[in-house]
Motif scaffolding. Structure first.
Motif: not given
Length: 349
Positions: A43-51, A173-182, A331-336
């Motif tokens: 949910n913070t938009r951190t992505c993990r790919a595993a092969g 496309k400008p790099e600034s268009s990349v979505l920010p972290p949540v 991780q699918r969901y993280v919180s503080q």
């Protein structure tokens, strides 16, 4: 229950848990898999790919690569590599993909530096497989089937497609268009109050207000549902948690949970949280494995916030590829989680 029914019950329980988790992930993050690779974006938009190595049935020993990228413009990727199986790598280890070779890796578990990542990434994107070889000649073969599709989905989730920093489809496309972290949400967890004399007697008093017969879809031991089978845990000065353990196969466990008043009207309410209650952390956690060796897991944790239990964590790796305990924590969901002592002010019923 015979072994075939146990195996079927176990598979069904993990499938049901995973289906519910996948539904939750739809609103929490993104899950995707293709061939021998899987993706989890939280949910913070951190992505993990595993092969992994190719699907079970081959004689190949376990090997896995994890590609992690946090959200935001200009964010680098991280690559981790590990081997499994009965053979421990001997001496120095070499990783080879296409025309790129990394020599002198210390063992079968390595984190690549940014220079090494720049060397191997182009070859990973166009190769069919990669190999890990130790000084004794033992080889592990990592499948790259599905990698491009998974990394493209990662780019989509993070808003990188068509930007210079995209992994698969780069553009202007400008790099600034990349979505920010949540920012991860804050869960203000509250420790339960101490048990009171007479709490053990509440099960018999509240039981008549509960659903009289949990269905076989909920529990395969529903015929054991009675007041004596209920556990009572104090939550607040006026609320208690009731739990009924369900036998759901050879190595997985689920439970039914209710929050109720400690005085009439008891008004018990079933909650989504499932698993064992930990008073020290004010949490309920449910962990289920896909098969006996525990090489794929689904886990969810909820914390008590003074009123109810809210989701605070969710991990799920769906590919069972021979790593006991799971190769990585996807991780699918993280919180503080911020834990506080119970309020001195009586809670409202």
């Amino acid at each position: 229950m015979n072994s075939a029914r146990i195996a079927a019950a176990t598979a069904l329980s993990f499938a049901a848990f995973s289906a519910a988790a996948a539904g939750a992930a739809g609103k929490e993050g993104v899950s995707f898999s293709h061939n021998d690779w899987e993706l989890a974006c939280d949910n913070t938009r951190t992505c993990r790919a595993a092969g992994y190595q190719v699907e079970s049935g081959s004689a190949l020993e376990p090997v896995s690569m994890l590609i992690t990228r946090h959200a935001g413009p200009g964010t680098p990727i991280e690559i981790d590599l590990q081997t499994g199986g009965q053979e421990e790598p001997k001496g120095s280890v070499r990783f080879k993909v296409g025309k790129a070779t990394l020599s002198g890796l210390k063992d079968g578990a390595a984190s690549l530096d940014q220079g090494q990542i720049r060397t191997v990434l182009p070859e990973l994107l166009k190769g069919d497989d990669a190999t890990v070889t130790d000084s004794g000649g033992h080889k592990w073969v990592l499948s790259l089937a599905g990698l491009n599709a998974v990394l493209l989905k990662m780019d989509e989730v993070q808003g990188r497609v068509g930007t210079p920093g995209a992994l698969v489809r780069r553009g202007s496309k400008p790099e600034s268009s990349v979505l920010p972290p949540v920012q991860a949400p804050v869960v203000n967890a509250v420790l339960p109050t101490k048990a009171r004399p007479g709490d053990d007697a509440l099960a018999a008093r509240i039981f008549p207000s509960l659903k009289s017969d949990p269905s076989a879809d909920d529990c395969n031991n529903h015929d054991e549902f009675n007041a004596k089978s209920l556990n009572v845990s104090r939550l607040t000065d006026r609320k208690v948690l009731l739990s009924f353990g369900c036998g759901m196969g050879a190595y997985n466990y689920t439970s039914l949970l209710w929050i109720a008043n400690d005085k009439p009207p008891y008004a018990p309410v079933a909650i989504e949280a499932n698993g064992d209650f930990d008073e020290k952390s004010a949490s309920v956690t449910s962990s289920m494995k896909g098969r006996g060796i525990g090489d794929c897991w689904s886990s969810q944790t909820w914390h008590f916030d003074g009123k109810g239990f809210v989701l605070s964590g969710h991990t799920y790796d769906g590919m069972c590829r021979g790593f006991p305990g799971g190769a990585w924590s996807l991780q699918r969901y993280v919180s503080q989680v911020k834990l506080s002592e119970p309020s001195a002010t009586p809670s409202k019923p």
